[in-house]
Design a protein around this motif. Structure first.
Motif, PDB file in Angstrom:
ATOM      1  N   TYR A 140       0.837  -1.189   0.000  1.00 34.36           N
ATOM      2  CA  TYR A 140       0.000   0.000   0.000  1.00 34.36           C
ATOM      3  C   TYR A 140       0.877   1.245   0.000  1.00 34.36           C
ATOM      4  CZ  TYR A 140      -3.355   3.449   1.296  1.00 34.36           C
ATOM      5  OH  TYR A 140      -4.134   4.558   1.312  1.00 34.36           O
ATOM      6  N   ARG A 141       0.752   2.067  -1.040  1.00 32.39           N
ATOM      7  CA  ARG A 141       1.597   3.254  -1.160  1.00 32.39           C
ATOM      8  C   ARG A 141       0.737   4.466  -1.486  1.00 32.39           C
ATOM      9  NH1 ARG A 141       4.514   1.490  -6.211  1.00 32.39           N
ATOM     10  NH2 ARG A 141       2.404   0.761  -6.499  1.00 32.39           N
ATOM     11  N   PRO A 142       0.185   5.135  -0.448  1.00 28.70           N
ATOM     12  CA  PRO A 142      -0.676   6.269  -0.750  1.00 28.70           C
ATOM     13  C   PRO A 142       0.070   7.369  -1.498  1.00 28.70           C
ATOM     14  CG  PRO A 142      -0.361   6.038   1.640  1.00 28.70           C
ATOM     15  CD  PRO A 142       0.327   4.892   0.986  1.00 28.70           C
ATOM     16  N   ASP A 143       1.399   7.460  -1.328  1.00 24.71           N
ATOM     17  CA  ASP A 143       2.141   8.537  -1.976  1.00 24.71           C
ATOM     18  C   ASP A 143       2.918   8.037  -3.198  1.00 24.71           C
ATOM     19  OD1 ASP A 143       3.694   6.951  -0.469  1.00 24.71           O
ATOM     20  OD2 ASP A 143       4.765   8.558   0.591  1.00 24.71           O
ATOM     21  N   ALA A 144       2.514   6.865  -3.713  1.00 17.03           N
ATOM     22  CA  ALA A 144       3.220   6.315  -4.866  1.00 17.03           C
ATOM     23  C   ALA A 144       3.103   7.251  -6.061  1.00 17.03           C
ATOM     24  CB  ALA A 144       2.630   4.950  -5.228  1.00 17.03           C
ATOM     25  N   ALA A 145       4.103   7.172  -6.957  1.00 12.54           N
ATOM     26  CA  ALA A 145       4.125   8.075  -8.105  1.00 12.54           C
ATOM     27  C   ALA A 145       2.852   7.909  -8.940  1.00 12.54           C
ATOM     28  CB  ALA A 145       5.358   7.787  -8.942  1.00 12.54           C
ATOM     29  N   GLU A 146       2.473   6.647  -9.153  1.00 12.98           N
ATOM     30  CA  GLU A 146       1.276   6.420  -9.944  1.00 12.98           C
ATOM     31  C   GLU A 146       0.102   6.127  -9.011  1.00 12.98           C
ATOM     32  OE1 GLU A 146      -0.107   3.406 -13.382  1.00 12.98           O
ATOM     33  OE2 GLU A 146       2.047   3.681 -13.088  1.00 12.98           O
ATOM     34  N   ALA A 147      -0.985   6.892  -9.181  1.00 15.19           N
ATOM     35  CA  ALA A 147      -2.119   6.717  -8.281  1.00 15.19           C
ATOM     36  C   ALA A 147      -2.722   5.326  -8.445  1.00 15.19           C
ATOM     37  CB  ALA A 147      -3.170   7.772  -8.577  1.00 15.19           C
ATOM     38  N   ARG A 148      -3.175   4.773  -7.344  1.00  9.63           N
ATOM     39  CA  ARG A 148      -3.923   3.520  -7.438  1.00  9.63           C
ATOM     40  C   ARG A 148      -5.318   3.833  -7.948  1.00  9.63           C
ATOM     41  NH1 ARG A 148      -2.172  -0.996  -5.072  1.00  9.63           N
ATOM     42  NH2 ARG A 148      -0.064  -0.806  -4.281  1.00  9.63           N
ATOM     43  N   LYS A 149      -5.949   2.821  -8.514  1.00  9.05           N
ATOM     44  CA  LYS A 149      -7.268   3.069  -9.111  1.00  9.05           C
ATOM     45  C   LYS A 149      -8.343   2.245  -8.407  1.00  9.05           C
ATOM     46  CE  LYS A 149      -5.885   4.860 -13.491  1.00  9.05           C
ATOM     47  NZ  LYS A 149      -4.564   4.353 -13.847  1.00  9.05           N
ATOM     48  N   VAL A 150      -9.506   2.830  -8.280  1.00 15.09           N
ATOM     49  CA  VAL A 150     -10.630   2.132  -7.651  1.00 15.09           C
ATOM     50  C   VAL A 150     -11.830   2.135  -8.584  1.00 15.09           C
ATOM     51  CG1 VAL A 150     -11.226   4.242  -6.358  1.00 15.09           C
ATOM     52  CG2 VAL A 150     -12.239   2.059  -5.683  1.00 15.09           C
ATOM     53  N   TYR A 151     -12.478   0.979  -8.646  1.00 17.10           N
ATOM     54  CA  TYR A 151     -13.715   0.830  -9.426  1.00 17.10           C
ATOM     55  C   TYR A 151     -14.823   0.470  -8.443  1.00 17.10           C
ATOM     56  CZ  TYR A 151     -17.130  -1.134 -12.637  1.00 17.10           C
ATOM     57  OH  TYR A 151     -18.276  -1.397 -13.325  1.00 17.10           O
ATOM     58  N   ILE A 152     -15.963   1.169  -8.519  1.00 12.41           N
ATOM     59  CA  ILE A 152     -17.108   0.798  -7.661  1.00 12.41           C
ATOM     60  C   ILE A 152     -18.312   0.469  -8.531  1.00 12.41           C
ATOM     61  CG2 ILE A 152     -18.618   1.425  -5.731  1.00 12.41           C
ATOM     62  CD1 ILE A 152     -16.601   3.407  -4.753  1.00 12.41           C
ATOM     63  N   GLU A 153     -18.876  -0.708  -8.313  1.00 15.53           N
ATOM     64  CA  GLU A 153     -20.129  -1.098  -8.970  1.00 15.53           C
ATOM     65  C   GLU A 153     -21.246  -0.867  -7.954  1.00 15.53           C
ATOM     66  OE1 GLU A 153     -20.259  -2.625 -12.217  1.00 15.53           O
ATOM     67  OE2 GLU A 153     -22.389  -2.130 -11.945  1.00 15.53           O
ATOM     68  N   THR A 154     -22.208  -0.004  -8.304  1.00 13.05           N
ATOM     69  CA  THR A 154     -23.251   0.343  -7.341  1.00 13.05           C
ATOM     70  C   THR A 154     -24.579  -0.287  -7.736  1.00 13.05           C
ATOM     71  OG1 THR A 154     -22.131   2.444  -7.035  1.00 13.05           O
ATOM     72  CG2 THR A 154     -24.359   2.274  -6.158  1.00 13.05           C
ATOM     73  N   LEU A 155     -25.117  -1.109  -6.859  1.00 16.66           N
ATOM     74  CA  LEU A 155     -26.455  -1.676  -7.056  1.00 16.66           C
ATOM     75  C   LEU A 155     -27.395  -0.993  -6.065  1.00 16.66           C
ATOM     76  CD1 LEU A 155     -25.350  -5.446  -7.085  1.00 16.66           C
ATOM     77  CD2 LEU A 155     -25.631  -3.931  -9.049  1.00 16.66           C
ATOM     78  N   GLY A 156     -28.706  -1.119  -6.286  1.00 20.23           N
ATOM     79  CA  GLY A 156     -29.660  -0.640  -5.271  1.00 20.23           C
ATOM     80  C   GLY A 156     -30.094   0.789  -5.441  1.00 20.23           C
ATOM     81  N   CYS A 157     -30.478   1.403  -4.318  1.00 21.40           N
ATOM     82  CA  CYS A 157     -31.189   2.682  -4.370  1.00 21.40           C
ATOM     83  C   CYS A 157     -30.228   3.871  -4.371  1.00 21.40           C
ATOM     84  CB  CYS A 157     -32.146   2.779  -3.189  1.00 21.40           C
ATOM     85  SG  CYS A 157     -31.324   2.790  -1.588  1.00 21.40           S
ATOM     86  N   GLN A 158     -30.808   5.061  -4.408  1.00 21.80           N
ATOM     87  CA  GLN A 158     -30.016   6.297  -4.450  1.00 21.80           C
ATOM     88  C   GLN A 158     -29.142   6.445  -3.204  1.00 21.80           C
ATOM     89  OE1 GLN A 158     -33.229   6.153  -5.161  1.00 21.80           O
ATOM     90  NE2 GLN A 158     -33.393   6.929  -7.248  1.00 21.80           N
ATOM     91  N   MET A 159     -29.583   5.845  -2.082  1.00 26.62           N
ATOM     92  CA  MET A 159     -28.764   5.967  -0.877  1.00 26.62           C
ATOM     93  C   MET A 159     -27.432   5.251  -1.097  1.00 26.62           C
ATOM     94  SD  MET A 159     -31.653   5.900   1.991  1.00 26.62           S
ATOM     95  CE  MET A 159     -30.558   6.851   2.965  1.00 26.62           C
ATOM     96  N   ASN A 160     -27.479   4.124  -1.805  1.00 24.06           N
ATOM     97  CA  ASN A 160     -26.239   3.434  -2.147  1.00 24.06           C
ATOM     98  C   ASN A 160     -25.398   4.267  -3.116  1.00 24.06           C
ATOM     99  OD1 ASN A 160     -26.442   1.189  -0.563  1.00 24.06           O
ATOM    100  ND2 ASN A 160     -26.427  -0.283  -2.258  1.00 24.06           N
ATOM    101  N   GLN A 161     -26.072   4.931  -4.058  1.00 23.95           N
ATOM    102  CA  GLN A 161     -25.311   5.767  -5.002  1.00 23.95           C
ATOM    103  C   GLN A 161     -24.581   6.865  -4.237  1.00 23.95           C
ATOM    104  OE1 GLN A 161     -27.525   7.076  -8.436  1.00 23.95           O
ATOM    105  NE2 GLN A 161     -28.655   5.173  -8.531  1.00 23.95           N
ATOM    106  N   ASN A 162     -25.275   7.469  -3.289  1.00 27.99           N
ATOM    107  CA  ASN A 162     -24.660   8.519  -2.484  1.00 27.99           C
ATOM    108  C   ASN A 162     -23.505   7.944  -1.639  1.00 27.99           C
ATOM    109  OD1 ASN A 162     -25.697  10.854   0.114  1.00 27.99           O
ATOM    110  ND2 ASN A 162     -24.285  11.163  -1.545  1.00 27.99           N
TER     111      ASN A 162
END
Ligand code: SAH
Ligand code: SF4
Ligand code: F3S
Length: 479
Positions: free
Chosen positions: A4-26
Motif C-alpha cells: 500500500y503506497r498512498p504517496d506512490a508516483a502512480e495513483a492507485r485506481k478504484v472501481y465501484i459497482e453500485t447496485l440498489g437505491c439512491q442511498m447506495n449511489q450517495n
C-alpha cells in the motif's frame, strides 16, 4: 505482494459497482471521496483497478444474486492478478457480515452501511504486506452516526448538476416484507446544520439541483428529542439559505408522514419541485395490513386528493409489490383499480421476493400463502400495462406545452445536439436545440414538447430571446 503506497508516483485506481437505491449511489460517492484522500483515483474499467468494490442491495433475491454474480467474475480477475483487492459494501455486507468470506473467500474487505468512514483504515490493512487476511467493519457505532463523519468527507459526485444529500439513515417502519430496517438500522435524522452546510457548499460549487434522500424522508426529525423541526422546516431553510439551488427534491415519502405542512411547503416554495414519490405498495386493505403499512387504501386516496388540491400540476409516483403472501386474484385486481383511481405518473413495480429475516419471509418459509413465480410474473405484466396506460394518458396533457427543463447532459443516443433533461415534475425529455456548439448541461431551458410516451418526451428547445443566449450572441458578434 501488494504494497500500500498512498504517496506512490502512480495513483492507485478504484472501481465501484453500485447496485440498489439512491442511498447506495450517495454512499458510493462518499467512498470515492474517502479513497481520494488515500490517493485512489476512480476508474470506469474494473480490469484497470487495484481495488474493486461492490456496493450491494438486498431488497430482493435477484439484487443479492446479482452481487454474487459480479463477485464470481471478479474472482477470475483476482486469479490473474493477486495484487488486486476486492471489497463488498452495502446492504448484503451489513446483513451477512463474515458469511460473505465463507461464501466468497477471495473477498478481502466487508464493510457495512454504518461503517463507511472506516473504509480507509480497512483498505490500508487489506493492502499492507503483513496482513493479507480478511478485514471487516460492520458494527454500528453506538454513540456516533455516520453524520458525525460526513462533514469530513468530500464526496466525489457523478453529476456536476444534481447532487444526492442523505438526510435520514435507516427506517423505523418494519414493513413485514422489507429488509431495510435490518440492513440500514433504525431511523437517525441528520442534524439540519450539517445538511444546510452541505447544500450551501453544493450551491457554491455550481450545483443546480439537490435531492434529499431517506427511506422515509418525510419522517425527518421525528427522532429529534422534543424538537418540532421536520421536513417542511428543512425545505424552507434550504430554500431561503441556498437560493442558487434551482431545484429541490426529496424522496421517498411514506404516506403516514406526508403532513399538510410538508405539502404546503412544496406548494409555496417555488424552487421545491412539484413531484412526490410516495409508494402505495398494494390496493387491498387486508394486504396493506399484513404488509404493516399503517394506512388503508381509502386513506391513501384521500392523501392523493389532498396533494392534488394543494399543489397544482403535481406529479406523483409510487411503488407496488405483486404476489405478497396470500394475495388473491381479487385482491390483486384492487391494485389495478387503485392505479386507475390514484393515477400515478410513474411506478416501480416488483414481484414479492421473500427475505428470510423479515416476518413475511418467515411465513413464506412455512409455506404460508406462497404465490407461484408464474402467477407473480403474470400479475406484474398486467400491472405494468395498466401503469403505462395511465402514465401515457397523463402525459398527453404535456403535448405542445412549453416547459422548463433542467439539462442533465447529452441525450443517451448521442445524436448531434440532442440533449436530455427533466421537467419540474421529473419527466425525462430528449430534445434538440437550434443552438449548436454550446454545452447546455446544468442550464434551465424552455422546451416545447413535440412528442409524448409513457416514460419520456421528445421536444425542441425554444431560446427565449436569441440575443440573451451566450452561444448565439457570440456567433452573431463573430459574424
Ligand atoms: N421506503 C420506501 C421503499 C423502500 S424499498 C417505502 O416505504 O415505500 C423500495 C421498494 O422495493 C419498495 O417500495 C417496495 O416496493 C420494494 N420492495 C421492498 N421489499 C421488497 C420485497 N421483499 N419484495 C419485493 N419488493 C420489495
Ligand atoms: Fe422498508 Fe417499509 Fe421502511 Fe420503506 S417504510 S424502507 S418499505 S420498512
Ligand atoms: Fe437496497 Fe439497501 Fe437501498 S437493500 S434498496 S440498497 S437501502
Amino acid at each position: 505482494m501488494a504494497v500500500y503506497r498512498p504517496d506512490a508516483a502512480e495513483a492507485r485506481k478504484v472501481y465501484i459497482e453500485t447496485l440498489g437505491c439512491q442511498m447506495n449511489q450517495n454512499d458510493s460517492e462518499l467512498m470515492f471521496g474517502l479513497l481520494a484522500q488515500e490517493g485512489f483515483e476512480p476508474t470506469d474499467d474494473r480490469k484497470d483497478a487495484d481495488l474493486i468494490i461492490i456496493n450491494t442491495c438486498q431488497i430482493r433475491g435477484n439484487a443479492e444474486d446479482k452481487a454474487y454474480s459480479y463477485l464470481g467474475a471478479w474472482n477470475k480477475l483476482k486469479r490473474k492478478n493477486p495484487d488486486i483487492r476486492i471489497a463488498m459494501a452495502g446492504c448484503v455486507a451489513q446483513q451477512t457480515k463474515d458469511e460473505v468470506f465463507k461464501r466468497s473467500p477471495f473477498v478481502d474487505i466487508v464493510i457495512g452501511t454504518q461503517n463507511i468512514h472506516d473504509l480507509p483504515n480497512l483498505v490500508r490493512k487489506a493492502f499492507s504486506t503483513d496482513n493479507t487476511g480478511h478485514v471487516m467493519a460492520v458494527d454500528k457505532q453506538k454513540a456516533r452516526s455516520t453524520y458525525d463523519y460526513i462533514a469530513d468527507i468530500a464526496p466525489v459526485r457523478q453529476s456536476k448538476t444534481s447532487a444526492w444529500v442523505t438526510i435520514i439513515e435507516g427506517c423505523d417502519y418494519f414493513c413485514t416484507y422489507c429488509v431495510v430496517p435490518y440492513t440500514r438500522g433504525r431511523q437517525i435524522s441528520r442534524p439540519a446544520a450539517s445538511i444546510l452546510d452541505e447544500v450551501k457548499q453544493l450551491a457554491d460549487s455550481g450545483y443546480k439541483e439537490i435531492t434529499l434522500l431517506g427511506q422515509t424522508v418525510d419522517s425527518y426529525g421525528k427522532d429529534f428529542d422534543g424538537q418540532r423541526y421536520g421536513l417542511a422546516h428543512l425545505l424552507e431553510d434550504i430554500h431561503e439559505q441556498a437560493p442558487e439551488i434551482a431545484r429541490i427534491r426529496f424522496m421517498t415519502s411514506h404516506p403516514l408522514d406526508l403532513s399538510d405542512e410538508i405539502i404546503r411547503a412544496v406548494a409555496d416554495l417555488p424552487r421545491v419541485m412539484e413531484f412526490i414519490h410516495i409508494p402505495m405498495q398494494a390496493g387491498n386493505n387486508a394486504v396493506l395490513e399484513r404488509m404493516r403499512r399503517g394506512y388503508t387504501k381509502e386513506q391513501y386516496f384521500d392523501l392523493m386528493d389532498r396533494i392534488r388540491d394543494m399543489i397544482p400540476g403535481v406529479a406523483i409516483s409510487g411503488d407496488f409489490i405483486v404476489g405478497f403472501p396470500g394475495e388473491t386474484e381479487a385482491q390483486f385486481q384492487e391494485t389495478l383499480d387503485a392505479v386507475y383511481r390514484s393515477r400515478p405518473d410513474a411506478c416501480n413495480t416488483a414481484s414479492y421476493s421473500a427475505r428470510k429475516q423479515t416476518p413475511a419471509g418467515i411465513w413464506e418459509t412455512k409455506g404460508e400463502g406462497v404465490i407461484s413465480e408464474a402467477e407473480k410474473d403474470d400479475r406484474l405484466q398486467r400491472l405494468n400495462a395498466v401503469i403505462a396506460e395511465v402514465a401515457l394518458s397523463i402525459n398527453q396533457g404535456y403535448a405542445d406545452q412549453t416547459v422548463e427543463v433542467l439539462v442533465e447532459g447529452k441525450s443517451k443516443r448521442q445524436q448531434f445536439d440532442r440533449w436530455r433533461g427533466r421537467t419540474r415534475t421529473n419527466k425525462v425529455v430528449n430534445f434538440d436545440s437550434p443552438v449548436s456548439g454550446h454545452d447546455f448541461t446544468g442550464e434551465l431551458l424552455q422546451v416545447k414538447i413535440t412528442g409524448v410516451g409513457a416514460w419520456a418526451f421528445q421536444g425542441v428547445h425554444q431560446p427565449a430571446d436569441q440575443t440573451d443566449n451566450p452561444a448565439i450572441a457570440t456567433a452573431t458578434a463573430g459574424a
